[in-house]
Design a protein around this motif. Structure first.
Motif, PDB file in Angstrom:
ATOM      1  N   ARG A 268     -13.548  -0.676  12.840  1.00 37.62           N
ATOM      2  CA  ARG A 268     -13.395  -2.078  11.877  1.00 37.62           C
ATOM      3  C   ARG A 268     -13.619  -1.996  10.647  1.00 37.62           C
ATOM      4  N   ALA A 269     -14.955  -1.186  10.268  1.00 34.08           N
ATOM      5  CA  ALA A 269     -15.552  -1.166   8.821  1.00 34.08           C
ATOM      6  C   ALA A 269     -14.617  -0.552   8.080  1.00 34.08           C
ATOM      7  N   ASP A 270     -13.644   0.150   8.659  1.00 32.67           N
ATOM      8  CA  ASP A 270     -12.776   0.856   7.536  1.00 32.67           C
ATOM      9  C   ASP A 270     -11.594  -0.099   7.268  1.00 32.67           C
ATOM     10  N   LEU A 271     -11.502  -1.240   7.617  1.00 34.47           N
ATOM     11  CA  LEU A 271     -10.587  -2.144   7.246  1.00 34.47           C
ATOM     12  C   LEU A 271     -10.643  -2.516   5.824  1.00 34.47           C
ATOM     13  N   GLU A 272     -12.001  -2.366   5.228  1.00 32.58           N
ATOM     14  CA  GLU A 272     -12.228  -2.537   3.970  1.00 32.58           C
ATOM     15  C   GLU A 272     -11.437  -1.451   3.098  1.00 32.58           C
ATOM     16  N   GLN A 273     -11.069  -0.562   3.502  1.00 31.72           N
ATOM     17  CA  GLN A 273     -10.273   0.415   2.747  1.00 31.72           C
ATOM     18  C   GLN A 273      -8.744  -0.204   2.574  1.00 31.72           C
ATOM     19  N   ALA A 274      -8.096  -0.962   3.817  1.00 27.45           N
ATOM     20  CA  ALA A 274      -6.981  -1.524   3.704  1.00 27.45           C
ATOM     21  C   ALA A 274      -6.925  -3.066   2.744  1.00 27.45           C
ATOM     22  N   ARG A 275      -8.012  -3.587   2.679  1.00 26.58           N
ATOM     23  CA  ARG A 275      -8.302  -4.784   1.808  1.00 26.58           C
ATOM     24  C   ARG A 275      -8.300  -4.329   0.356  1.00 26.58           C
ATOM     25  N   ILE A 276      -9.169  -3.102   0.046  1.00 30.17           N
ATOM     26  CA  ILE A 276      -9.184  -2.463  -1.208  1.00 30.17           C
ATOM     27  C   ILE A 276      -7.793  -2.066  -1.824  1.00 30.17           C
ATOM     28  N   LEU A 277      -7.091  -1.469  -0.875  1.00 25.58           N
ATOM     29  CA  LEU A 277      -5.718  -1.126  -1.360  1.00 25.58           C
ATOM     30  C   LEU A 277      -4.741  -2.226  -1.563  1.00 25.58           C
ATOM     31  N   ALA A 278      -4.876  -3.249  -0.673  1.00 31.16           N
ATOM     32  CA  ALA A 278      -3.965  -4.479  -0.830  1.00 31.16           C
ATOM     33  C   ALA A 278      -4.150  -5.159  -2.159  1.00 31.16           C
ATOM     34  N   GLN A 279      -5.549  -5.138  -2.726  1.00 25.65           N
ATOM     35  CA  GLN A 279      -5.827  -5.605  -3.920  1.00 25.65           C
ATOM     36  C   GLN A 279      -5.369  -4.930  -5.274  1.00 25.65           C
ATOM     37  N   ALA A 280      -5.451  -3.363  -4.785  1.00 22.63           N
ATOM     38  CA  ALA A 280      -5.219  -2.447  -6.116  1.00 22.63           C
ATOM     39  C   ALA A 280      -3.835  -2.344  -6.350  1.00 22.63           C
ATOM     40  N   ILE A 281      -2.778  -2.756  -5.163  1.00 27.23           N
ATOM     41  CA  ILE A 281      -1.369  -2.071  -5.473  1.00 27.23           C
ATOM     42  C   ILE A 281      -0.705  -3.594  -5.599  1.00 27.23           C
ATOM     43  N   ALA A 282      -1.399  -4.640  -5.471  1.00 31.38           N
ATOM     44  CA  ALA A 282      -0.798  -6.204  -5.650  1.00 31.38           C
ATOM     45  C   ALA A 282       0.596  -6.206  -5.412  1.00 31.38           C
ATOM     46  N   LYS A 283       1.464  -5.711  -6.576  1.00 30.92           N
ATOM     47  CA  LYS A 283       2.769  -5.707  -6.573  1.00 30.92           C
ATOM     48  C   LYS A 283       3.576  -4.448  -6.756  1.00 30.92           C
ATOM     49  N   PRO A 284       3.748  -3.434  -5.752  1.00 25.56           N
ATOM     50  CA  PRO A 284       4.091  -2.286  -5.688  1.00 25.56           C
ATOM     51  C   PRO A 284       5.765  -1.921  -5.918  1.00 25.56           C
ATOM     52  N   ASN A 285       5.940  -0.956  -6.614  1.00 29.16           N
ATOM     53  CA  ASN A 285       7.352  -0.691  -6.769  1.00 29.16           C
ATOM     54  C   ASN A 285       8.036   0.087  -5.605  1.00 29.16           C
ATOM     55  N   CYS A 286       7.327  -0.310  -4.349  1.00 32.11           N
ATOM     56  CA  CYS A 286       7.967   0.498  -3.077  1.00 32.11           C
ATOM     57  C   CYS A 286       7.304  -0.252  -2.002  1.00 32.11           C
ATOM     58  N   GLY A 287       8.039   0.056  -0.777  1.00 32.79           N
ATOM     59  CA  GLY A 287       7.195  -0.271   0.365  1.00 32.79           C
ATOM     60  C   GLY A 287       5.855   0.377   0.777  1.00 32.79           C
ATOM     61  N   VAL A 288       5.073  -0.378   1.254  1.00 32.67           N
ATOM     62  CA  VAL A 288       3.615  -0.031   1.493  1.00 32.67           C
ATOM     63  C   VAL A 288       3.518  -0.132   2.742  1.00 32.67           C
ATOM     64  N   LEU A 289       3.172   0.977   3.832  1.00 31.52           N
ATOM     65  CA  LEU A 289       2.838   0.858   5.336  1.00 31.52           C
ATOM     66  C   LEU A 289       1.503   1.568   5.618  1.00 31.52           C
ATOM     67  N   LEU A 290       0.586   0.895   6.399  1.00 28.30           N
ATOM     68  CA  LEU A 290      -0.487   1.512   6.988  1.00 28.30           C
ATOM     69  C   LEU A 290      -0.324   1.614   8.451  1.00 28.30           C
ATOM     70  N   CYS A 291      -0.577   2.619   9.208  1.00 31.27           N
ATOM     71  CA  CYS A 291      -0.268   2.700  10.544  1.00 31.27           C
ATOM     72  C   CYS A 291      -1.838   3.244  11.020  1.00 31.27           C
ATOM     73  N   PRO A 292      -2.714   2.230  11.531  1.00 32.19           N
ATOM     74  CA  PRO A 292      -3.937   2.470  11.977  1.00 32.19           C
ATOM     75  C   PRO A 292      -3.760   2.688  13.520  1.00 32.19           C
ATOM     76  N   PRO A 293      -4.810   3.104  14.186  1.00 30.86           N
ATOM     77  CA  PRO A 293      -4.888   3.442  15.749  1.00 30.86           C
ATOM     78  C   PRO A 293      -4.491   2.020  16.262  1.00 30.86           C
ATOM     79  N   ALA A 294      -3.973   1.965  17.457  1.00 34.17           N
ATOM     80  CA  ALA A 294      -3.848   0.697  18.041  1.00 34.17           C
ATOM     81  C   ALA A 294      -4.952  -0.247  18.150  1.00 34.17           C
ATOM     82  N   THR A 295      -6.020   0.129  18.222  1.00 32.99           N
ATOM     83  CA  THR A 295      -7.126  -0.844  18.443  1.00 32.99           C
ATOM     84  C   THR A 295      -7.537  -1.576  17.106  1.00 32.99           C
TER      85      THR A 295
END
Ligand code: PEP
Length: 244
Positions: free
Chosen positions: A18-45
């Motif tokens: 769960r602590a690594d979700l911070e990386q997803a939050r940082i990414l979401a802020q950094a790329i705000a309006k990307p010129n492509c689709g952005v997808l993260l596939c974490p483990p099912a948990t």
């Protein structure tokens, strides 16, 4: 002809707490309006928690596998409907690690992809040759054979993405030459039931090689393992794709 959509997909594999979700939050802020689709596939948990963490941003969430059945006595497995219920929009299927570790055949992959489509998920179907197959000149036969057998009925650009991932390039730091990638992607494009299906390259993509890979015709994006774990690296790959 409709153009294929650009997609940068991150595969966290069996990494992330769960602590690594911070990386997803940082990414979401950094790329705000990307010129492509952005997808993260974490483990099912982490799917549900990540979907909450990136809600309202450009980052989409996906699973790494699903069962071919809707429900039932399949201990440890997850259905496509469960992924949707957790907030997933995509699912990776037929990754070479699943083909090798779990003996998944292309027929199994096609059944899973059919289930994914039935649940409303976009299936990212992986194909790729081993080093021995490349060395013996079988790359196109293997990859096109996997593609034909892994695609379910009714695969279109709206519900399917293909990832070409040479097994020997995954997690090794080695990549095919640009010509080798182009040869396989050209052949895949010719063989698709819908020419607008996106074709991703996967295998040791990183910020340092992303730009040259995305400049190849018929490469519509990347499936990224190791370099998707850190927001800074994945963000740089997303920027390279957006600029391509
Ligand atoms: C993958 O897991 O699909 C992958 C391509 O891994 P890596 O980028 O680490 O080679």
């Amino acid at each position: 002809m409709t153009k294929a959509c650009k997609l940068a997909a991150g595969n966290w594999k069996m990494n992330g707490l769960r602590a690594d979700l911070e990386q997803a939050r940082i990414l979401a802020q950094a790329i705000a309006k990307p010129n492509c689709g952005v997808l993260l596939c974490p483990p099912a948990t982490l799917i549900a928690a990540m979907a909450d963490a990136v809600a309202g941003t450009a980052v989409m969430v996906g699973g790494q596998d699903c069962h071919a059945q809707i429900s039932g006595a399949h201990t440890g497995d997850v259905s496509a409907q469960m992924l949707v219920d957790s907030g997933a929009r995509y699912v990776i299927l037929g990754h070479s690690e699943r083909r090798a570790d779990h003996g998944e055949s292309s027929v199994d992959v096609a059944a899973k992809a059919g289930a994914a489509h039935g649940a409303g998920l976009v299936a990212i179907i992986c194909v790729g040759e081993t080093e021995a197959e490349r060395d013996s000149g079988q790359t196109l036969d293997v990859v096109l054979g996997q593609l034909a057998a892994s695609l379910p009925e009714g695969a279109t650009a709206a519900n399917t993405v293909i990832a070409y991932e040479p097994v020997w390039a995954i997690g090794t730091g080695r990549t095919p030459t640009l010509e080798q990638i182009a040869e396989v992607h050209d052949a895949l494009r010719e063989s698709l039931p819908d020419a607008a299906i996106s074709l991703l390259y996967g295998g040791s993509v990183k910020p340092g090689n992303a730009t040259e890979i995305f400049a190849i015709a018929n490469v519509d994006g990347a499936l990224v393992g190791g370099a998707s774990l850190k927001a800074e690296d994945f963000g740089a790959i997303i920027s390279a794709l957006g600029a391509a």
